[in-house]
Scaffold this motif. Structure first.
Motif: not given
Length: 504
Positions: A39-43
């Motif tokens: 999710f961090s990379r998604g953001i």
């Protein structure tokens, strides 16, 4: 005789049972770290690839204002990241120094992730103020989440070789995380072709909001999980000595961390390549006249990237992560050079060069993370100071510096080639042929220049090969000696205390 066999069976089973290394990471911690990375990379991908497009086409903010926004917010980040890292290093609770921050920062981070992709019904000045507040709030929350999370990722295993597998798996999940925002172009294209013209803009705006909501909720869930599952296993020399390291000494140690400085400068140089990635959505939309190409080509380029990423643990046994990064940059530069000369008249060749140019991206990303993780041990070996939080905050600053420069270069590049933004939601803007040609230059020449420049700093990193192995061996001995010393001092103190009691 039968009884003897029955009695021996448990002993045989006990001998066969594999003894788990107490310094290795727990599976639950690895899963949580990988999920958080997802999710961090998604953001990060959502902001890097589509935030400028969202600001120009939905918030209707001119490119000049966006350039200033990126500059101001990232100047603030230049101060907040090192401060956050130092706060983590100086924090001591029964839950560790990083876990509480991951837990509590996940709440505002998830909220601001949604807020920055909402369009308020304000005037231009009102929208500008809203964007500044929401984006700065996001930046602060993201700093207080990502720096402690990276620190935990480093500390869940005290086995250097195991980190290669951990960061490879987290890299996999991070790349999968980019698939969520990677769906934006095909969703926008679908809306454009299946909805009435009067509704297209509002429906596309809603799509951004829903995607941001999904990422925000996922970030919150895994932030909570990280608090309960990720335990710290690394015990540094300074900890064994019960030594309090001042902020000034931490900063001094950072400047002696050669691998960290080299990868930082390399990543700053690669910001030019990121600018090309950010311009890609404009290139697909205007020059190629098809939003959906971004998704299909993105999926195609991710497959070979996954393969090379999976090969990192094997490749890292024969080649240093530093050398793998250099090889990846050289390959990328050559591919973009060929892409430039091939032109963009053929969709096939555009897709072909986009796909093959991204082959080493996953490998480069994973190797860069390995270099950062190893640099903490290098700094501890050279200075005796281990500042996980500060080093990972510098890594966060590196990422933000890259995205900042990319965020600045992109609107500047768009302005340079004459890209025009609409003055209101109903206005239809048709870009000139020169602008469409200019977009092609942005997506080819910028990555080419960035890849070449990124090679130079990496040539000065000498922490690899036999020298790296010798440093790790010496560091292990130092830690053992420091721990033995503190245990000896405790034994002497206990003996003296016992003698005093006997004398009384």
């Amino acid at each position: 005789m039968e009884n003897a066999v029955v009695q021996e069976a448990p002993e045989l089973n006990k001998r066969k049972k594999k003894v788990r290394n107490p310094e290795a990471a727990n599976m639950s911690a690895i899963v949580t770290f990988c999920g958080s990375t997802f999710f961090s990379r998604g953001i990060g991908e959502l902001l890097a690839s589509y935030f400028t497009l969202f600001l120009t086409d939905f918030m209707l903010i001119p490119t000049a204002h966006i350039t200033v926004l990126m500059l101001v917010t990232r100047i603030l980040d230049a101060f907040t990241d090192p401060i956050a890292g130092s706060i983590v290093d100086m924090t001591h609770t029964k839950y560790g120094n990083a876990r509480p921050y991951v837990l509590w920062s996940s709440f505002p981070l998830s909220i601001f992730t949604v807020l920055i992709f909402m369009v308020p019904n304000f005037s231009m000045m009102g929208r500008l103020v809203y964007v500044y507040v929401a984006y700065i709030g996001y930046g602060l929350a993201q700093t207080m989440f990502s720096v402690p999370l990276a620190t935990l990722g480093q500390k869940i295993s005290a086995v250097p070789e195991e980190r290669k597998s951990i960061y490879t798996w987290s890299g996999f999940m991070g790349t999968f995380g980019t698939a969520i925002p990677g769906s934006v172009p095909i969703i926008l294209q679908y809306i454009k072709t299946h909805f009435d013209e009067t509704r297209v803009h509002s429906v596309q705006e809603t799509a951004y909001f829903i995607i941001a909501m999904v990422i925000g909720v996922g970030t919150l869930v895994f932030g909570i999980m990280a608090f309960f599952t990720m335990k710290e296993k690394v015990k540094p020399i300074s900890s064994a000595k019960t030594e309090k390291i001042k902020f000034r000494k931490n900063i001094g140690a950072i400047f002696k961390n050669r691998p960290l400085i080299c990868i930082f400068l390399s990543s700053v140089a690669i910001s030019l390549r990121s600018m090309g990635y950010g311009a890609a959505i404009y290139f697909y939309k205007e020059t190629m006249n098809n939003y959906a190409l971004a998704t299909f080509i993105g999926i195609g380029s991710s497959i070979p990237s996954y393969i090379f990423m999976a090969a990192v643990p094997l490749l890292a046994k024969k080649f240093a992560p530093r050398n793998l990064c250099i090889a990846g940059y050289v390959y990328t530069a050559v591919m973009y050079l060929l892409f430039f000369f091939s032109g963009y008249k053929s969709v096939f060749w555009v897709a072909f060069f986009y796909i093959i140019s991204g082959v080493p991206n996953g490998m480069i990303g994973t190797c860069s993370t390995l270099i950062i993780a190893d640099s903490i041990d290098y700094m501890e070996w050279r200075t005796g100071i281990r500042s996980d939080g500060l080093v990972w905050s510098i890594n966060g600053l590196k990422t933000k510096a890259t995205s900042t420069l990319s965020g600045m270069w992109l609107p500047m590049g768009l302005g340079l080639i004459g890209y025009h933004t609409a003055q209101n939601a109903s206005e239809l803007v048709i870009q000139s042929d020169a602008t469409k040609q200019g977009l092609f230059y942005l997506v080819t020449l910028a990555p080419l220049a960035g890849s070449v420049l990124a090679i130079v700093p990496m040539l000065f990193d000498n922490f690899y090969g036999k020298r790296r192995e010798a440093i790790f061996e010496e560091l292990h001995k130092r830690r053992a000696e420091a721990q033995a010393l503190i245990e000896s001092e405790r034994a002497l103190a206990a003996a003296a205390e016992g003698g005093a009691s006997a004398a009384e």
